[in-house]
Each structure stands twice: as C-alpha cells, then as structure tokens.
Design a protein around this motif. Structure first.
Motif, short mmCIF file in Angstrom:
data_model
loop_
_atom_site.label_atom_id
_atom_site.label_comp_id
_atom_site.label_asym_id
_atom_site.label_seq_id
_atom_site.Cartn_x
_atom_site.Cartn_y
_atom_site.Cartn_z
N HIS A 52 -60.81 10.48 23.65
CA HIS A 52 -59.54 9.76 23.43
C HIS A 52 -58.59 9.98 24.61
CE1 HIS A 52 -56.04 8.09 21.55
NE2 HIS A 52 -55.42 9.26 21.49
N LEU A 77 -56.89 7.29 27.22
CA LEU A 77 -55.47 7.20 27.54
C LEU A 77 -55.23 7.30 29.04
CD1 LEU A 77 -53.88 9.39 24.72
CD2 LEU A 77 -54.07 6.89 24.80
N ARG A 99 -55.24 3.33 29.48
CA ARG A 99 -53.80 3.19 29.23
C ARG A 99 -52.97 3.68 30.42
NH1 ARG A 99 -52.28 3.52 23.91
NH2 ARG A 99 -50.16 3.31 24.77
N SER A 153 -46.69 10.78 16.52
CA SER A 153 -47.07 9.65 17.36
C SER A 153 -48.44 9.88 18.01
CB SER A 153 -46.01 9.41 18.43
OG SER A 153 -46.38 8.36 19.29
N ARG A 179 -51.07 9.65 15.27
CA ARG A 179 -51.24 8.25 14.87
C ARG A 179 -52.06 7.49 15.92
NH1 ARG A 179 -46.13 7.36 14.51
NH2 ARG A 179 -45.97 8.34 12.47
N GLY A 180 -51.78 7.77 17.18
CA GLY A 180 -52.54 7.12 18.26
C GLY A 180 -54.00 7.49 18.25
N ARG A 197 -55.62 5.63 15.37
CA ARG A 197 -55.70 4.21 15.67
C ARG A 197 -56.91 3.94 16.56
NH1 ARG A 197 -51.04 3.66 18.13
NH2 ARG A 197 -49.93 3.58 16.15
N TRP A 198 -57.10 4.79 17.56
CA TRP A 198 -58.26 4.68 18.45
C TRP A 198 -59.55 4.92 17.67
CZ3 TRP A 198 -61.67 8.67 19.86
CH2 TRP A 198 -62.58 8.35 20.89
#
Length: 317
Positions: free
Chosen positions: A19, A23, A27, A85, A88-89, A92-93
């Motif tokens: 993950h 990012l 990202r 946050s 949650r991220g 979500r991933w």
C-alpha cells in the motif's frame, strides 16, 4: 513497521508495504506524508495484533475503539483524524484489491477539537500600544499620526481590519463608511454587507483629529480613503498588519499583535467591565450571540487568574 508487529503478522506487514509503495509510486505522496501514513498504519497493525486479528478481519467497532484509545492516551483530535484517514485509505485500497468487502473505518470520525480561544491583550498591554509615542528620527509625523489613529480605532471601536480600510474621509455613496466626529460615531459596513454604527471614544476622536490635520499632505488629490499609504492611495489590510506588528514590537509587547487581536481585546475588556453580552454583540456586529459568547470564556480566564493570584485558598499544594 515495528519488528514486534512484523513477527506477529508478516503477511499484513507485506500488505502495508504494498500500500505504501502504491502511495509513493502512483499517488506520489511526499516523503513526510508517507512517514506519517506509515506511522499510523504501524499503530493499526499493533492494535490488530494485540487482539490476534489480521487486518482483513478488522471491523468498524474495532476501529472505533482504537480511535478512542488513541484519544484516551492523549492524542490530539487532529492526530486521531490523521490516523483514521490513513486507516481509511488503506482499507479503500484493500477494497479495490478485493481483499475486504467493506471499509471498517468509513463513517468513524475523530473527536472534535475544541475551538481555540481568541487571543486578547491584557489591559495594560493594550494601553501601552495605544499610548506609544514614537519620537525617533524614523517616525515620520504623518505616518505616526495615522498609525496612532489606526490603533485607537481598532482597539477603541473593535473594528475589523476590512472595516477600517474601507473607511472614507467623508460620507459618499448610498451606504457611506466614515466617522462622524461631531456625533462620535463610526458608520460601517461589515460582514454580509451588514451596516452598523459604533461609538467612537474621546481618545480615538483626538487621534482622528490629529491624523486628519496631516492627511491631505499625504493623500492623492481626489483619494476618498481615510487611511492612505506612502503613495497616497487607500491603505491595504496587509499594510495595516505590518505596521501594527512593528508598532507592537516598539511598545515592547511580548506577543505578535495583529488587527483582530485588538478587536478581541476590545470585546474582552468591554465584557470584563460591563458583563453586557448583548451590547457587546451589537457593537461587534455579530449575527449570533453564540459567536460573542466565546468572550465569556476569556472573561472567566481573567477572573480565574485573579482568583489564583489573590485568594489565600487558591494556592496549589
């Protein structure tokens, strides 16, 4: 990741690393942000491992309890929000990767941060700022008179900096913003285009008279603004902030002073003396009294400090 967590759940450790790589690469998060996310996910793994849970087994009630644990350990609401946050991220991933069916961190909010109290000067500090008289060579008489008048109006009338800068030397238009010296009133248009009038005290009127006697020598022909800069045009809010901060330093104040701090000081000192919350609301131009009520907390702080300093039973052991 901490080594203890990695030994307990190496598969989750690898999952989190994937993950974070997502990012970083896709990202393009900044290194500092990645470190913050990594620390939050490290804590999540620690919570899950302590209950012998894999990350994919975590449910909403777990996340809610762990967020409460963080807050109970002294983490600030913002810190808890950052952790949530990050969690949650991650989920979500994981959902996009078909590793979980639902996001257990969805809908869970951090505790609300208390609204910070407005900062106000003590009475003696405000008086020192208002009474400052610069006589050094750098103090140009016209600018000195202007700046003294600005301080008197900000502190003596509780003006917002935008209201101060909008003042004209004489009435103009359908909704004039100006000071009627004869009546001792400032006519303003504040937030939401709401017009109001506030009384102008004797000290501010004297400062206004002194400034008006010098203004014409600085203002450009036809310039309507009451307060003008060196170029003779309307003074901006940023210029007021700069001049006020410099003046506070010259007065020896130990804190950064900005225009709204003088408005806060005006309200706080009025409330300390009068206790009339409704009147202070009208003078400040607040649409709701709840906005004005924050100054009752400042007033209580003032009373508490007086009690702690003066009452013989207030001493802490």
């Amino acid at each position: 990741m901490s080594s203890a967590v990695a030994r307990l759940r190496p598969e989750d450790d690898a999952l989190v690393e994937r993950h974070l790589a997502h990012l970083r690469v896709e990202r393009r998060l900044a290194p500092t942000t990645l470190r913050s996310v990594g620390a939050s996910l490290d804590r999540l793994q620690g919570f899950a491992a302590a209950q012998s849970l894999a990350l994919a087994q975590v449910q909403g009630h777990h996340v809610r309890r762990w967020a409460a644990t963080l807050h109970g350990e002294g983490a600030a609401p913002r810190t808890v929000a950052i952790a949530l946050s990050a969690w949650r991220g991650l989920y979500r991933w994981m959902g996009r990767e078909k590793l979980v069916a639902a996001n257990p961190a969805d809908g869970i909010r951090a505790p609300k941060a208390p609204k910070p109290l407005p900062k106000a000067l003590a009475v003696d500090q405000a008086m020192a700022l208002a009474d400052l008289r610069r006589e050094d060579a750098a103090a140009e008489p016209r600018l000195e008179a202007r700046d003294r008048c600005i301080v008197e109006l900000l502190y003596g009338c509780g003006l917002r900096v935008a209201e101060l800068c909008a003042l004209d030397a004489r009435p103009a238009g359908d909704r004039p913003c100006w000071i009627d010296a004869a009546a001792g009133e400032a006519h303003l248009v504040g937030k939401g285009s709401k017009a109001r009038s506030v009384p102008v005290g004797a000290a501010a009127l004297r400062a206004l008279e002194a400034w008006l006697a010098l203004r014409e020598a600085l203002a450009r022909p036809g310039e309507p603004a009451l307060f003008v800069n060196r170029r003779g045009t309307r003074l901006s809010a940023s210029q007021v902030r700069t001049r006020l901060a410099e003046r506070a330093q010259q007065a020896g104040l130990p804190t950064h002073v900005h225009p709204h701090m003088l408005r806060h000081s005006y309200a706080s000192h009025l409330l300390q003396s009068s206790g009339d919350l409704r009147a202070v609301q009208e003078l400040l131009g607040h649409a709701s009294i709840s906005t004005t009520q924050v100054y009752t907390r400042l007033d209580f702080q003032h009373l508490a400090k007086t009690y702690d300093a003066a009452h013989p039973r207030a001493k802490r052991r």
